[in-house]
Design a protein around this motif. Structure first.
Motif, PDB file in Angstrom:
ATOM      1  N   VAL A  17       0.767  -1.198  -0.118  1.00  0.00           N
ATOM      2  CA  VAL A  17       0.379  -0.259  -0.453  1.00  0.00           C
ATOM      3  C   VAL A  17       1.045   0.950   0.004  1.00  0.00           C
ATOM      4  CG1 VAL A  17      -1.654   1.439   0.967  1.00  0.00           C
ATOM      5  CG2 VAL A  17      -2.102  -0.822   1.073  1.00  0.00           C
ATOM      6  N   ARG A  18       1.616   1.055   0.960  1.00  0.00           N
ATOM      7  CA  ARG A  18       2.875   2.535   0.468  1.00  0.00           C
ATOM      8  C   ARG A  18       3.468   2.987  -0.770  1.00  0.00           C
ATOM      9  NH1 ARG A  18       4.965   4.318   5.586  1.00  0.00           N
ATOM     10  NH2 ARG A  18       4.617   3.711   7.607  1.00  0.00           N
ATOM     11  N   LYS A  19       3.690   1.473  -1.353  1.00  0.00           N
ATOM     12  CA  LYS A  19       4.955   1.587  -2.413  1.00  0.00           C
ATOM     13  C   LYS A  19       3.603   2.413  -3.634  1.00  0.00           C
ATOM     14  CE  LYS A  19       6.801  -1.120  -6.282  1.00  0.00           C
ATOM     15  NZ  LYS A  19       7.167  -2.628  -6.310  1.00  0.00           N
ATOM     16  N   ILE A  20       2.118   2.017  -3.258  1.00  0.00           N
ATOM     17  CA  ILE A  20       1.036   2.661  -4.485  1.00  0.00           C
ATOM     18  C   ILE A  20       0.971   3.697  -4.046  1.00  0.00           C
ATOM     19  CG2 ILE A  20      -1.346   2.820  -5.095  1.00  0.00           C
ATOM     20  CD1 ILE A  20      -1.547  -0.897  -4.048  1.00  0.00           C
ATOM     21  N   ILE A  21       0.969   3.835  -3.066  1.00  0.00           N
ATOM     22  CA  ILE A  21       0.616   6.072  -1.896  1.00  0.00           C
ATOM     23  C   ILE A  21       1.850   6.890  -2.914  1.00  0.00           C
ATOM     24  CG2 ILE A  21       1.238   6.906  -0.760  1.00  0.00           C
ATOM     25  CD1 ILE A  21      -0.692   5.188   1.317  1.00  0.00           C
ATOM     26  N   ASN A  22       3.047   5.656  -2.878  1.00  0.00           N
ATOM     27  CA  ASN A  22       4.292   6.796  -3.525  1.00  0.00           C
ATOM     28  C   ASN A  22       4.349   7.194  -4.874  1.00  0.00           C
ATOM     29  OD1 ASN A  22       5.375   7.065  -0.349  1.00  0.00           O
ATOM     30  ND2 ASN A  22       6.613   5.348  -0.889  1.00  0.00           N
ATOM     31  N   LEU A  51      -8.614   5.955   8.246  1.00  0.00           N
ATOM     32  CA  LEU A  51      -8.065   4.545   8.591  1.00  0.00           C
ATOM     33  C   LEU A  51      -8.435   3.438   7.249  1.00  0.00           C
ATOM     34  CD1 LEU A  51      -6.977   2.198  11.077  1.00  0.00           C
ATOM     35  CD2 LEU A  51      -9.868   2.402  11.437  1.00  0.00           C
ATOM     36  N   PHE A  52      -7.293   2.576   7.183  1.00  0.00           N
ATOM     37  CA  PHE A  52      -6.785   1.659   6.080  1.00  0.00           C
ATOM     38  C   PHE A  52      -6.635   0.564   6.752  1.00  0.00           C
ATOM     39  CE2 PHE A  52      -5.181  -0.590   2.614  1.00  0.00           C
ATOM     40  CZ  PHE A  52      -6.257  -0.670   1.404  1.00  0.00           C
ATOM     41  N   THR A  53      -8.177  -0.053   7.115  1.00  0.00           N
ATOM     42  CA  THR A  53      -7.763  -1.709   7.911  1.00  0.00           C
ATOM     43  C   THR A  53      -8.114  -2.773   7.323  1.00  0.00           C
ATOM     44  OG1 THR A  53      -7.454  -2.466  10.332  1.00  0.00           O
ATOM     45  CG2 THR A  53      -9.537  -1.209   9.425  1.00  0.00           C
ATOM     46  N   ASP A  54      -7.469  -4.039   7.612  1.00  0.00           N
ATOM     47  CA  ASP A  54      -7.859  -5.560   6.893  1.00  0.00           C
ATOM     48  C   ASP A  54      -8.719  -5.819   8.166  1.00  0.00           C
ATOM     49  OD1 ASP A  54      -7.665  -7.657   6.190  1.00  0.00           O
ATOM     50  OD2 ASP A  54      -6.289  -8.110   7.376  1.00  0.00           O
ATOM     51  N   ILE A  55      -9.329  -6.256   8.032  1.00  0.00           N
ATOM     52  CA  ILE A  55     -11.096  -7.034   8.609  1.00  0.00           C
ATOM     53  C   ILE A  55     -10.301  -7.875   9.439  1.00  0.00           C
ATOM     54  CG2 ILE A  55     -13.134  -8.134   9.382  1.00  0.00           C
ATOM     55  CD1 ILE A  55     -14.113  -6.729   6.466  1.00  0.00           C
ATOM     56  N   LYS A  56      -9.186  -8.681   8.981  1.00  0.00           N
ATOM     57  CA  LYS A  56      -9.344 -10.214   9.794  1.00  0.00           C
ATOM     58  C   LYS A  56      -7.639 -10.795  10.659  1.00  0.00           C
ATOM     59  CE  LYS A  56     -12.626 -13.582  10.145  1.00  0.00           C
ATOM     60  NZ  LYS A  56     -13.000 -13.936  11.738  1.00  0.00           N
ATOM     61  N   LEU A  96     -21.195   0.833   9.600  1.00  0.00           N
ATOM     62  CA  LEU A  96     -20.199   1.657  10.658  1.00  0.00           C
ATOM     63  C   LEU A  96     -19.650   2.791   9.877  1.00  0.00           C
ATOM     64  CD1 LEU A  96     -17.359  -1.773  11.920  1.00  0.00           C
ATOM     65  CD2 LEU A  96     -19.036   0.269  13.645  1.00  0.00           C
ATOM     66  N   GLY A  97     -20.069   3.516   9.095  1.00  0.00           N
ATOM     67  CA  GLY A  97     -20.425   4.199   7.763  1.00  0.00           C
ATOM     68  C   GLY A  97     -18.538   4.243   6.938  1.00  0.00           C
ATOM     69  N   VAL A  98     -18.906   3.449   7.135  1.00  0.00           N
ATOM     70  CA  VAL A  98     -16.952   2.833   6.308  1.00  0.00           C
ATOM     71  C   VAL A  98     -16.946   3.521   4.469  1.00  0.00           C
ATOM     72  CG1 VAL A  98     -15.360   1.146   5.676  1.00  0.00           C
ATOM     73  CG2 VAL A  98     -16.017   0.741   7.628  1.00  0.00           C
ATOM     74  N   VAL A  99     -15.548   3.682   4.629  1.00  0.00           N
ATOM     75  CA  VAL A  99     -16.370   4.771   3.822  1.00  0.00           C
ATOM     76  C   VAL A  99     -16.517   3.768   1.958  1.00  0.00           C
ATOM     77  CG1 VAL A  99     -14.940   5.935   1.756  1.00  0.00           C
ATOM     78  CG2 VAL A  99     -14.502   6.412   3.996  1.00  0.00           C
ATOM     79  N   HIS A 100     -15.314   2.724   2.025  1.00  0.00           N
ATOM     80  CA  HIS A 100     -15.531   1.432   1.447  1.00  0.00           C
ATOM     81  C   HIS A 100     -14.591   0.208   1.941  1.00  0.00           C
ATOM     82  CE1 HIS A 100     -16.110   1.664  -3.022  1.00  0.00           C
ATOM     83  NE2 HIS A 100     -15.159   0.084  -2.876  1.00  0.00           N
ATOM     84  N   GLU A 110      -8.442   0.337  -8.756  1.00  0.00           N
ATOM     85  CA  GLU A 110      -9.468   0.778  -7.880  1.00  0.00           C
ATOM     86  C   GLU A 110      -9.315   1.827  -6.450  1.00  0.00           C
ATOM     87  OE1 GLU A 110     -13.884  -1.964  -5.309  1.00  0.00           O
ATOM     88  OE2 GLU A 110     -11.428  -2.781  -5.748  1.00  0.00           O
ATOM     89  N   PHE A 111      -8.019   0.764  -5.928  1.00  0.00           N
ATOM     90  CA  PHE A 111      -7.467   2.038  -4.884  1.00  0.00           C
ATOM     91  C   PHE A 111      -7.360   3.062  -4.858  1.00  0.00           C
ATOM     92  CE2 PHE A 111      -3.635   2.751  -2.240  1.00  0.00           C
ATOM     93  CZ  PHE A 111      -3.441   2.638  -1.648  1.00  0.00           C
ATOM     94  N   VAL A 112      -6.967   3.892  -6.453  1.00  0.00           N
ATOM     95  CA  VAL A 112      -6.156   4.856  -6.681  1.00  0.00           C
ATOM     96  C   VAL A 112      -8.194   5.505  -6.160  1.00  0.00           C
ATOM     97  CG1 VAL A 112      -4.660   7.181  -7.511  1.00  0.00           C
ATOM     98  CG2 VAL A 112      -4.236   4.147  -7.165  1.00  0.00           C
ATOM     99  N   ARG A 113      -8.619   4.704  -7.126  1.00  0.00           N
ATOM    100  CA  ARG A 113     -10.098   5.471  -6.976  1.00  0.00           C
ATOM    101  C   ARG A 113     -10.652   5.879  -5.343  1.00  0.00           C
ATOM    102  NH1 ARG A 113     -11.289   2.484 -11.453  1.00  0.00           N
ATOM    103  NH2 ARG A 113     -12.366   0.558 -10.215  1.00  0.00           N
ATOM    104  N   VAL A 114     -10.269   4.875  -4.512  1.00  0.00           N
ATOM    105  CA  VAL A 114     -11.148   4.702  -3.500  1.00  0.00           C
ATOM    106  C   VAL A 114     -11.118   5.797  -3.193  1.00  0.00           C
ATOM    107  CG1 VAL A 114     -12.140   3.520  -1.669  1.00  0.00           C
ATOM    108  CG2 VAL A 114     -12.030   2.433  -3.995  1.00  0.00           C
TER     109      VAL A 114
END
Length: 271
Positions: A17-22, A51-56, A96-100, A110-114
């Motif tokens: 995820v960090r690599k995609i952001i950069n 907040l970008f979080t895994d569920i499990k 919970l009002g999660v954005v996506h 899709e990640f970049v769009r979100v």
């Protein structure tokens, strides 16, 4: 630039995820945590916009973390992602009002769009805060006093007037938009430049009424008048006061008046 907290027990996932952001030049400053407990400590120590979080995850799962994050900061934007695509996870995330809700492995486009949509939400929240402050008060100021433009603290009368104005504005908004399905505490809070949790607290403290129940009460009052003064079908009455689901409208009406809409109409009772 906005602060984003990446949470996953698999370190390789947060690195991706960090690599995609950069690589996409996203305006985000990223921090990471490997579990819910560690993430909660970071959220308590520093403000995060996203907040970008895994569920499990071992220990605290991502949805529980999202609940805590909202309590700490109602304006935080949460995105959850998981290899588990079961409907119950998505449904709880929506509640919970999660954005996506994203599925692993991440689709980069899709990640970049979100993220772009989430940043737009953060921009809107920042503008709301600025507009609120330009009106000369802050949430804390409504209770404790703040600094006016001339640098002097607002006195008790000023604060009381601010509170009265907020309550008046909220009541007027409910009266004007009771027929809008999207009318809720979040909408009202955005219109008066407060967080939803704080507005609910303020309204309850100064009126004695729960704001969510107040919205329902106003809608039910208008519905009762329509039932005895028009020939609209019950379903149509429900839609006119903001309820697209006839069964849900009838359920709320019975709770409020102790009888069904049909029984109320037959009795000829009017508020």
């Amino acid at each position: 630039m906005y602060n984003i907290l990446l949470v996953d027990d698999q370190v390789i996932e947060t690195k991706i995820v960090r690599k995609i952001i950069n690589s996409h030049g996203l305006p985000l400053i990223a921090a990471s945590a490997t579990n819910g407990e560690e993430a909660l400590e970071l959220l308590q120590e520093s403000p995060f916009d996203i907040l970008f979080t895994d569920i499990k995850m071992p220990g605290m799962d991502g949805l529980t973390l999202a609940k805590h994050a909202k309590m700490l900061n109602p304006s935080v934007q949460t995105i959850v992602y998981s290899a588990f695509g079961e409907f119950e996870y998505a449904k709880e995330a929506i509640d919970l009002g999660v954005v996506h809700y994203l599925l692993k492995p991440l689709d980069i486009d899709e990640f970049v769009r979100v993220i772009d949509k989430t940043i737009a939400l953060c921009d809107h929240a920042a503008k709301v805060r600025m507009a609120f402050e330009e009106r000369g008060y802050t949430e804390a100021g409504l209770d404790k006093g703040n600094e006016a433009e001339n640098g002097t603290a607002l006195d008790s009368d000023d604060r009381d007037e601010q509170v009265r104005k907020v309550i008046r504005d909220v009541r007027e908004l409910v009266e004007q938009h009771y027929g809008t399905p999207d009318l809720d505490i979040e909408y009202l809070a955005s219109r008066v430049f407060l967080s939803s949790s704080y507005l609910g607290h303020l309204f309850k403290t100064h009126t004695g009424h729960n704001l969510g129940k107040y919205i329902i009460r106003v809608r039910m009052e208008y519905a009762s008048k329509l039932l005895v003064t028009t020939n609209y079908k019950v379903a149509d009455v429900g839609q006119k006061v903001g309820y697209a689901n006839p069964s849900y409208f009838s359920h709320l009406f019975k709770i409020h008046f102790g009888c069904t809409p049909v029984q109320y109409r037959e009795s000829g009772t009017s508020l």
